[in-house]
Design an enzyme around this catalytic site. Structure first.
Site, PDB file in Angstrom:
ATOM      1  CD  GLU A 144      -2.618  34.541 -21.428  1.00  0.00           C
ATOM      2  OE1 GLU A 144      -1.864  34.617 -22.752  1.00  0.00           O
ATOM      3  OE2 GLU A 144      -3.357  35.211 -21.081  1.00  0.00           O
ATOM      4  CG  HIS A 204      -5.166  35.183 -25.003  1.00  0.00           C
ATOM      5  ND1 HIS A 204      -3.766  35.817 -24.059  1.00  0.00           N
ATOM      6  CD2 HIS A 204      -5.452  36.085 -25.776  1.00  0.00           C
ATOM      7  CE1 HIS A 204      -3.737  36.895 -24.938  1.00  0.00           C
ATOM      8  NE2 HIS A 204      -4.734  37.275 -25.822  1.00  0.00           N
ATOM      9  NE  ARG A 262      -1.400  41.528 -23.469  1.00  0.00           N
ATOM     10  CZ  ARG A 262      -2.190  41.259 -24.817  1.00  0.00           C
ATOM     11  NH1 ARG A 262      -3.544  40.791 -24.660  1.00  0.00           N
ATOM     12  NH2 ARG A 262      -1.729  41.497 -25.987  1.00  0.00           N
ATOM     13  CB  ILE A 276     -11.570  40.536 -22.142  1.00  0.00           C
ATOM     14  CG1 ILE A 276     -11.643  39.564 -23.675  1.00  0.00           C
ATOM     15  CG2 ILE A 276     -11.942  41.980 -22.388  1.00  0.00           C
ATOM     16  CD1 ILE A 276     -12.711  38.882 -23.848  1.00  0.00           C
ATOM     17  CG  ASP A 306      -9.935  35.389 -23.650  1.00  0.00           C
ATOM     18  OD1 ASP A 306      -9.901  34.062 -23.885  1.00  0.00           O
ATOM     19  OD2 ASP A 306      -9.374  36.221 -24.149  1.00  0.00           O
ATOM     20  CG  LEU A 341     -15.293  53.862 -23.211  1.00  0.00           C
ATOM     21  CD1 LEU A 341     -16.182  52.407 -23.010  1.00  0.00           C
ATOM     22  CD2 LEU A 341     -16.168  55.031 -22.869  1.00  0.00           C
ATOM     23  N   GLY A 342     -11.463  52.330 -24.833  1.00  0.00           N
ATOM     24  CA  GLY A 342     -10.604  52.507 -26.008  1.00  0.00           C
ATOM     25  C   GLY A 342     -11.565  51.647 -27.053  1.00  0.00           C
ATOM     26  NE  ARG A 343      -7.477  50.549 -30.908  1.00  0.00           N
ATOM     27  CZ  ARG A 343      -6.307  50.853 -30.804  1.00  0.00           C
ATOM     28  NH1 ARG A 343      -5.854  51.662 -31.521  1.00  0.00           N
ATOM     29  NH2 ARG A 343      -5.326  50.606 -29.946  1.00  0.00           N
ATOM     30  CB  ILE A 344     -11.659  46.212 -27.493  1.00  0.00           C
ATOM     31  CG1 ILE A 344     -10.540  45.913 -28.368  1.00  0.00           C
ATOM     32  CG2 ILE A 344     -12.345  44.904 -26.984  1.00  0.00           C
ATOM     33  CD1 ILE A 344      -9.440  44.962 -28.063  1.00  0.00           C
ATOM     34  NE  ARG A 401      -3.640  56.358 -18.972  1.00  0.00           N
ATOM     35  CZ  ARG A 401      -2.708  55.714 -20.020  1.00  0.00           C
ATOM     36  NH1 ARG A 401      -1.443  55.752 -19.395  1.00  0.00           N
ATOM     37  NH2 ARG A 401      -2.588  55.523 -21.325  1.00  0.00           N
TER      38      ARG A 401
HETATM   39  P1  NAP Z   1      -7.080  51.167 -27.044  1.00  0.00           P
HETATM   40  O1  NAP Z   1      -8.021  51.529 -27.879  1.00  0.00           O
HETATM   41  O2  NAP Z   1      -5.753  51.545 -26.802  1.00  0.00           O
HETATM   42  O3  NAP Z   1      -7.767  51.469 -25.331  1.00  0.00           O
HETATM   43  C1  NAP Z   1      -7.273  51.247 -24.327  1.00  0.00           C
HETATM   44  C2  NAP Z   1      -7.902  51.965 -23.174  1.00  0.00           C
HETATM   45  O4  NAP Z   1      -7.344  51.851 -22.111  1.00  0.00           O
HETATM   46  C3  NAP Z   1      -8.159  53.537 -23.628  1.00  0.00           C
HETATM   47  O5  NAP Z   1      -9.381  53.985 -23.137  1.00  0.00           O
HETATM   48  C4  NAP Z   1      -7.203  54.041 -22.385  1.00  0.00           C
HETATM   49  O6  NAP Z   1      -7.729  55.398 -21.963  1.00  0.00           O
HETATM   50  C5  NAP Z   1      -7.215  52.989 -21.229  1.00  0.00           C
HETATM   51  N1  NAP Z   1      -6.025  53.053 -20.746  1.00  0.00           N
HETATM   52  C6  NAP Z   1      -4.639  52.949 -21.004  1.00  0.00           C
HETATM   53  N2  NAP Z   1      -3.794  52.784 -19.962  1.00  0.00           N
HETATM   54  C7  NAP Z   1      -4.574  53.122 -18.758  1.00  0.00           C
HETATM   55  C8  NAP Z   1      -4.438  53.295 -17.409  1.00  0.00           C
HETATM   56  N3  NAP Z   1      -3.157  53.112 -16.914  1.00  0.00           N
HETATM   57  N4  NAP Z   1      -5.484  53.457 -16.563  1.00  0.00           N
HETATM   58  C9  NAP Z   1      -6.582  53.758 -17.067  1.00  0.00           C
HETATM   59  N5  NAP Z   1      -6.917  53.534 -18.300  1.00  0.00           N
HETATM   60  C10 NAP Z   1      -6.000  53.056 -18.865  1.00  0.00           C
HETATM   61  O7  NAP Z   1      -6.931  49.496 -27.015  1.00  0.00           O
HETATM   62  P2  NAP Z   1      -7.899  48.423 -27.700  1.00  0.00           P
HETATM   63  O8  NAP Z   1      -7.587  48.007 -29.029  1.00  0.00           O
HETATM   64  O9  NAP Z   1      -9.200  48.523 -27.066  1.00  0.00           O
HETATM   65  O10 NAP Z   1      -7.111  47.108 -26.767  1.00  0.00           O
HETATM   66  C11 NAP Z   1      -7.001  46.856 -25.469  1.00  0.00           C
HETATM   67  C12 NAP Z   1      -6.112  45.707 -24.827  1.00  0.00           C
HETATM   68  O11 NAP Z   1      -6.901  44.729 -25.061  1.00  0.00           O
HETATM   69  C13 NAP Z   1      -4.919  45.527 -25.753  1.00  0.00           C
HETATM   70  O12 NAP Z   1      -3.926  46.546 -25.331  1.00  0.00           O
HETATM   71  C14 NAP Z   1      -4.612  44.104 -25.254  1.00  0.00           C
HETATM   72  O13 NAP Z   1      -3.745  43.872 -24.215  1.00  0.00           O
HETATM   73  C15 NAP Z   1      -6.075  43.731 -24.931  1.00  0.00           C
HETATM   74  N6  NAP Z   1      -6.755  42.600 -25.946  1.00  0.00           N
HETATM   75  C16 NAP Z   1      -6.984  41.338 -25.746  1.00  0.00           C
HETATM   76  C17 NAP Z   1      -7.237  40.254 -26.493  1.00  0.00           C
HETATM   77  C18 NAP Z   1      -7.541  38.991 -26.269  1.00  0.00           C
HETATM   78  O14 NAP Z   1      -7.447  38.147 -26.989  1.00  0.00           O
HETATM   79  N7  NAP Z   1      -8.089  38.986 -24.748  1.00  0.00           N
HETATM   80  C19 NAP Z   1      -7.670  40.813 -27.840  1.00  0.00           C
HETATM   81  C20 NAP Z   1      -7.285  42.283 -28.082  1.00  0.00           C
HETATM   82  C21 NAP Z   1      -6.861  43.178 -27.159  1.00  0.00           C
HETATM   83  P3  NAP Z   1      -6.585  56.357 -21.698  1.00  0.00           P
HETATM   84  O15 NAP Z   1      -5.233  56.527 -22.356  1.00  0.00           O
HETATM   85  O16 NAP Z   1      -7.247  57.874 -21.617  1.00  0.00           O
HETATM   86  O17 NAP Z   1      -5.993  56.044 -20.062  1.00  0.00           O
HETATM   87  C1  8YV Z   2      -4.114  37.584 -29.457  1.00  0.00           C
HETATM   88  C2  8YV Z   2      -4.356  39.758 -28.058  1.00  0.00           C
HETATM   89  O1  8YV Z   2      -4.654  36.489 -28.791  1.00  0.00           O
HETATM   90  O2  8YV Z   2      -4.364  41.381 -29.810  1.00  0.00           O
HETATM   91  C3  8YV Z   2      -3.966  41.004 -28.774  1.00  0.00           C
HETATM   92  O3  8YV Z   2      -3.770  41.861 -28.252  1.00  0.00           O
HETATM   93  O4  8YV Z   2      -4.135  39.549 -27.013  1.00  0.00           O
HETATM   94  C4  8YV Z   2      -4.888  38.751 -29.129  1.00  0.00           C
HETATM   95  O5  8YV Z   2      -5.654  39.267 -30.134  1.00  0.00           O
HETATM   96  C5  8YV Z   2      -2.650  37.787 -29.638  1.00  0.00           C
HETATM   97  O6  8YV Z   2      -2.150  39.002 -29.933  1.00  0.00           O
HETATM   98  C6  8YV Z   2      -1.778  36.650 -30.444  1.00  0.00           C
HETATM   99  O7  8YV Z   2      -1.856  35.464 -29.943  1.00  0.00           O
END
Ligand code: NAP
Ligand code: 8YV
Length: 324
Positions: free
Chosen positions: A262, A280, A233, A231, A257, A153-156, A176
């Site tokens: 990949e 993705h 990794r 959504i 996604d 439950l972070g930014r996204i 955590r």
């Molecule tokens: P964020 O704000 O850093 O949020 C990450 C969340 O995960 C936090 O709530 C963190 O809380 C929790 N977390 C981290 N490690 C953990 C663990 N080992 N066990 C349990 N909870 C854990 O990041 P965000 O901006 O929301 O982005 C999250 C992820 O989405 C990115 O790192 C990226 O891999 C993925 N993403 C994918 C796409 C796509 O295109 N599909 C696009 C954007 C991002 P705690 O630290 O308290 O555990």
């Molecule tokens: C992008 C992502 O697809 O921001 C991330 O972590 O997984 C996606 O926004 C990637 O970073 C670039 O292709």
């Protein structure tokens, strides 16, 4: 006489707007992959910054004696060895916040497509089957009556939770560290969360701490009405366990996604009727990718100009610019 412009390396492919801006604002060098042997020592010594959308290892970082900053395209930076960069005084930046709403929108679309089979229903119409065979079958799954569990439950994750609230779903989560700014029930383990909900949305970062965290036990805890949305990794999901759980209907369906390897998606996943698959694309609109691109280049410009980075990754948050 004007001072020499910093030199920025682009290893491998990158968003076109990043490339255009880097070429306009810096001395740009492009190589086909993150392989330092593609440059001679004199060129390596000229590199001040890296703009990347590819894995950056400790060895690659060490090949550049004057490297000062790595600006990674994406919020997830599990492929960049940020700990090693920080230990060498090299700043690493990512692209948080500017993509959160787009990715959360995609998560909701993927969840609805997984439950209500809209991609399959459209294919049915386009194939002429509505006219020939009658109405598309009623979907066994629905969003109605579900309870959502957010793993991360972070930014996204929070942006997804707010949207799901509007759909009338109760929300629970696992991180955590418990958040003090939300009222959603917190679980101190992923297993506890999976047992409490029927819809698990995975949006944690990749890396060793989350590697295959969603395994057979977690899927069994989710149960036969369970739906998994991934959504974050692909590395966070044990894909073999997921394929078995979907094939045997130990969970009902999954929407993915992201994938472990990949752009290769296992044939067994492609063959499953209860898997809804996207390549993705969660952040992949022109406007959101432009905002990410600008943040990459603005981070380079700030740091290489002696100003603080705009969005340093946590490992580099306290880092000061080395005198150049
Ligand atoms: P964020 O704000 O850093 O949020 C990450 C969340 O995960 C936090 O709530 C963190 O809380 C929790 N977390 C981290 N490690 C953990 C663990 N080992 N066990 C349990 N909870 C854990 O990041 P965000 O901006 O929301 O982005 C999250 C992820 O989405 C990115 O790192 C990226 O891999 C993925 N993403 C994918 C796409 C796509 O295109 N599909 C696009 C954007 C991002 P705690 O630290 O308290 O555990
Ligand atoms: C992008 C992502 O697809 O921001 C991330 O972590 O997984 C996606 O926004 C990637 O970073 C670039 O292709």
């Amino acid at each position: 006489m004007s001072a020499a412009r910093p030199t920025v390396l682009i290893p491998g492919g990158i968003n076109a707007r990043v490339r255009e801006r880097v070429e306009a604002e810096f001395e740009a060098i492009s190589i086909a992959a993150a392989d330092a042997t593609l440059l001679d020592p004199e060129a390596r010594a000229r590199i001040d910054g890296i703009a990347c959308s590819t894995a950056i290892t400790a060895d690659f970082i060490d090949a550049f004696p004057n490297l000062s900053v790595i600006a990674s395209f994406g919020v997830g930076y599990d492929a960049v060895d940020a700990k090693h960069a920080a230990s060498r005084g090299v700043m690493v930046t990512n692209t948080p916040d500017v993509l959160s709403d787009e990715v959360a929108d995609t998560a909701i679309g993927l969840l609805l497509n997984t439950l209500r089979e809209f991609p399959k229903a459209e294919a049915y119409l386009r194939a002429g089957r509505w006219a020939a065979e009658g109405a598309y079958p009623l979907t066994p799954l629905t969003m109605r009556g579900r309870t959502a569990g957010i793993f991360g439950l972070g930014r996204i994750g929070l942006a997804i939770a707010r949207r799901l609230e509007a759909f009338g779903l109760p929300i629970e989560y696992h991180t955590r560290t418990k958040r003090n700014d939300v009222d959603y029930p917190w679980h101190d383990s992923l297993a506890g969360l999976a047992s409490a909900v029927d819809t698990l949305i995975v949006v944690v970062p990749g890396g060793a701490a989350t590697e295959k965290a969603v395994n057979a036990d977690i899927l069994d805890a989710l149960g036969p009405q369970g739906v998994l949305i991934s959504i974050g990794r692909g590395s966070t999901i044990d894909e073999t366990a997921l394929i078995e759980a979907l094939a045997s209907r130990r969970i009902a369906a999954a929407g993915l996604d992201v994938f472990a390897n990949e752009p290769n998606v296992p044939q067994a996943l492609l063959d499953l009727p209860n898997a809804c698959l996207l390549p993705h694309v969660a952040s992949a609109s022109v406007s959101t990718r432009n905002a990410m691109a600008d943040l990459v280049v603005d981070n380079l410009a700030a740091w290489l100009d002696g100003r603080p980075a705009l969005t340093p990754v946590p490992e580099c948050a306290g880092l000061d610019r080395k005198p150049g």
